[in-house]
Design an enzyme around this catalytic site. Structure first.
Site, short mmCIF file in Angstrom:
data_model
loop_
_atom_site.label_atom_id
_atom_site.label_comp_id
_atom_site.label_asym_id
_atom_site.label_seq_id
_atom_site.Cartn_x
_atom_site.Cartn_y
_atom_site.Cartn_z
N HIS A 37 1.28 -8.73 -0.19
CA HIS A 37 -0.01 -8.43 -0.83
C HIS A 37 -0.28 -6.93 -0.85
O HIS A 37 -0.84 -6.36 0.08
CB HIS A 37 -1.12 -9.15 -0.07
CG HIS A 37 -2.45 -9.10 -0.74
ND1 HIS A 37 -3.48 -9.97 -0.45
CD2 HIS A 37 -2.94 -8.29 -1.72
CE1 HIS A 37 -4.51 -9.69 -1.19
NE2 HIS A 37 -4.23 -8.66 -1.98
N HIS A 94 -1.36 -3.56 -3.65
CA HIS A 94 -1.82 -3.11 -4.97
C HIS A 94 -1.15 -1.78 -5.28
O HIS A 94 -1.38 -0.79 -4.58
CB HIS A 94 -3.35 -2.97 -4.99
CG HIS A 94 -4.05 -4.27 -4.77
ND1 HIS A 94 -4.40 -5.10 -5.82
CD2 HIS A 94 -4.41 -4.92 -3.64
CE1 HIS A 94 -4.98 -6.20 -5.33
NE2 HIS A 94 -4.99 -6.12 -4.00
N ARG A 144 -1.26 -0.36 -8.43
CA ARG A 144 -2.09 0.33 -9.44
C ARG A 144 -1.36 0.70 -10.71
O ARG A 144 -1.90 1.42 -11.54
CB ARG A 144 -2.75 1.59 -8.85
CG ARG A 144 -3.57 1.36 -7.59
CD ARG A 144 -4.69 0.37 -7.78
NE ARG A 144 -5.59 0.29 -6.62
CZ ARG A 144 -6.32 -0.78 -6.32
NH1 ARG A 144 -6.23 -1.88 -7.07
NH2 ARG A 144 -7.13 -0.78 -5.28
N ASP A 165 -5.76 -12.13 -7.91
CA ASP A 165 -6.37 -11.42 -6.78
C ASP A 165 -7.28 -10.29 -7.26
O ASP A 165 -6.96 -9.57 -8.20
CB ASP A 165 -5.31 -10.84 -5.85
CG ASP A 165 -5.96 -10.09 -4.69
OD1 ASP A 165 -6.95 -10.60 -4.14
OD2 ASP A 165 -5.51 -8.98 -4.36
N HIS A 179 -5.78 -12.94 2.49
CA HIS A 179 -6.75 -12.27 3.37
C HIS A 179 -7.85 -13.16 3.97
O HIS A 179 -9.02 -13.00 3.66
CB HIS A 179 -7.37 -11.05 2.68
CG HIS A 179 -7.81 -11.24 1.24
ND1 HIS A 179 -8.58 -12.30 0.82
CD2 HIS A 179 -7.60 -10.48 0.15
CE1 HIS A 179 -8.80 -12.17 -0.47
NE2 HIS A 179 -8.23 -11.08 -0.91
N ASN A 189 -13.15 -6.35 0.39
CA ASN A 189 -13.45 -7.72 0.02
C ASN A 189 -12.21 -8.58 0.31
O ASN A 189 -11.17 -8.33 -0.26
CB ASN A 189 -13.79 -7.78 -1.48
CG ASN A 189 -14.30 -9.14 -1.88
OD1 ASN A 189 -14.66 -9.95 -1.02
ND2 ASN A 189 -14.33 -9.41 -3.17
N ASP A 215 -2.95 -6.08 2.09
CA ASP A 215 -3.89 -5.91 0.98
C ASP A 215 -4.12 -4.41 0.73
O ASP A 215 -5.23 -3.95 0.48
CB ASP A 215 -5.23 -6.61 1.28
CG ASP A 215 -6.11 -6.75 0.02
OD1 ASP A 215 -5.63 -6.41 -1.08
OD2 ASP A 215 -7.26 -7.18 0.16
N HIS A 271 -7.57 3.76 -3.37
CA HIS A 271 -8.68 4.16 -4.25
C HIS A 271 -8.80 5.67 -4.25
O HIS A 271 -8.52 6.33 -3.24
CB HIS A 271 -10.00 3.55 -3.78
CG HIS A 271 -10.15 2.11 -4.13
ND1 HIS A 271 -10.27 1.67 -5.42
CD2 HIS A 271 -10.18 0.99 -3.35
CE1 HIS A 271 -10.38 0.34 -5.44
NE2 HIS A 271 -10.31 -0.09 -4.18
ZN LIG Z 1 -5.81 -7.67 -2.84
ZN LIG Z 2 -8.41 -10.14 -2.76
#
Ligand SMILES: [Zn+2]
Ligand SMILES: [Zn+2]
Length: 450
Positions: free
Chosen positions: A78, A80, A82, A170, A250, A296, A323, A327
């Site tokens: 999991h 990200h 981008r 997700d 998560h 989240n 996760d 950012h």
């Molecule tokens: Zn995620």
């Molecule tokens: Zn999520």
């Protein structure tokens, strides 16, 4: 089960240099290995474990690993990355480098990019980029619904054909039970895993943190635990009914763990993950309204955290996933309510858990090592192993290293770590993915060729 090296990355198809990891403390709980050895790596695979100081192999690079612990490298289901659309925050190269620095030999990227990954063309183009840019094997998920709009399914069979590793919306839950049910019918046919961000948008409302004492005190709108657990219960029931498989992302609340435990007892094909931040932090961290602690699902209570730790130990939570959600500073340096949700995690995951849960004796090192790579199984990949003839996926850890998170900068393009500035103990020194040295700590001495 597929080999992790079959994922896309720069090392694919290249023959790595042979290696000897000299005098490493080898720990692999699943393989029952816990002793000092020389690890001999030939053609990208573990050729054998020899008694310390004895191994020889012509042309091999020797890495002096005395004092270091060699474990199966980690696998994060999991992350990200981008790409496409927000490469100013992260891309395949920086994200995979952050993974390598954290001891990971494989990661799976979520599909909530801009635009979302919902076509065969998008998967093909990501795979090509990973083949050029990724320093560890990377797999890509596609969305469950077109544009993540929640109503129309993507062409799941075609996406699997072009190499999508699984499916996930997700970032968003799948609101409609009817759509979820149809997705599960395809899951059973196409075989690829569906990973679920579980949240009932009606119950979450405009919540920005866990609904509880701290949110009441701060006057913030909260996200109740049942927002997560009721959706997991719905999807577990649907998965059982359709004889399909789900992976719950998560987990954050005790109620959710209870639902997953009951589902496993009832024979649902369900796996689940927990993040380092949910395992080590609570909503108390939000009191100062520092947006680095906004994510989240939100950080919940000490009781929830204890339930997560117990569930990780017992196996109700199958694996640790970061996760990792990079950012840009401007999305975080705003008032708490407006700040983007999410934190980075790849470069600190093991060190944070080691410092907060293993060193104090709350969790056993062996269990954590197991859970750091078990995400591979949930998505159909061979588990990294130290057994002879396995692909050589190894993290060399210095369990005594003390360092400050972020003090030397980050490999990731973003800096939104909720652990930045924390003094941590335990650090990955070298990461080997399929026999290639994917990462070497700058301070770590170079090997000597034999
Ligand atoms: Zn995620
Ligand atoms: Zn999520």
């Amino acid at each position: 089960m597929r080999a992790i090296s079959s994922l896309d990355w720069r090392g694919a198809g290249q023959r790595p240099r042979d290696l000897i990891l000299r005098e490493a403390s080898v720990l692999d709980p699943r393989a029952g290995i816990d002793a000092q050895h020389d690890i001999v790596i030939r053609d990208g695979r573990i050729a054998g474990l020899a008694s310390p100081g004895s191994a020889e192999l012509d042309g091999a690079e020797v890495i002096e690993a005395g004092g270091l612990t060699a474990v199966p490298a980690f696998f994060d289901p999991h992350v990200h990355l981008r790409t496409p659309g927000c490469e100013d925050k992260e891309d395949i190269e920086t994200g995979s480098r952050a993974a390598a620095a954290g001891g990971y030999c494989g990661i799976l990227a979520m599909a909530n990019t801009q635009p979302p990954v919902d076509t065969a063309g998008a998967i093909e183009s990501l795979r090509e980029r990973a083949a050029d840019d990724a320093c560890v094997p990377v797999g890509f998920l596609a969305t469950v619904t077109r544009g993540m709009k929640g109503d129309e399914l993507t062409d799941m069979a075609e996406l699997v054909d072009v190499g999508a590793i699984g499916f996930s919306d997700d970032g968003l839950p799948i609101r409609s039970a009817r759509v979820m049910r149809r997705a599960l019918q395809y899951q059973r046919m196409a075989g690829a895993q569906i990973a679920l961000h579980e949240e009932d948008p009606e119950l979450s409302g405009a919540g920005v943190m866990h609904e509880g004492e701290v949110s009441a005190l701060l006057g913030m709108e909260g996200v109740p635990s049942i927002s997560e657990s009721t959706m997991i219960a719905r999807d577990a029931a649907l998965a059982l009914y359709e004889d399909a498989r789900i992976h719950v992302q998560h987990l954050s609340a005790r109620e959710s763990i209870e639902v997953v435990a009951r589902a496993k007892d009832a024979g649902v094909q369900i796996t689940s993950e927990a993040t380092p931040h949910h395992l080590t932090l609570t909503d108390e961290a939000v009191r100062a309204l520092d947006s680095r602690f906004k994510m989240n699902p939100p950080l919940r209570t000490e009781d929830d955290r204890q339930a997560l730790i117990d569930a990780l130990r017992s196996g109700i939570v199958d694996c640790i996933a970061t996760d990792h959600a990079p950012h840009a500073a401007e999305e975080k340096e705003v008032p708490f309510e407006q700040a983007a949700m999410g934190v980075m995690g790849l470069e600190t995951a093991f060190a944070v858990i080691h410092t907060d849960l293993i060193v104090p004796g709350i969790l056993d090192l062996g269990i954590v090592i197991d859970r750091m790579s078990a995400g591979a199984i949930a998505f159909g990949f061979e588990l990294p192993s130290m057994s002879p003839d396995s692909e050589a996926h190894i993290a060399l850890l210095d369990l005594d290293a003390e360092w400050e998170a972020g003090a030397d900068g980050w490999e990731s393009r973003s800096h939104n770590s909720c652990f930045a500035g924390r003094k941590l103990r335990g650090r990955c020194q070298v990461t080997i993915a399929a026999g290639h040295v994917a990462f070497r700590q700058r301070s770590f001495a170079l090997g000597v060729a034999t």
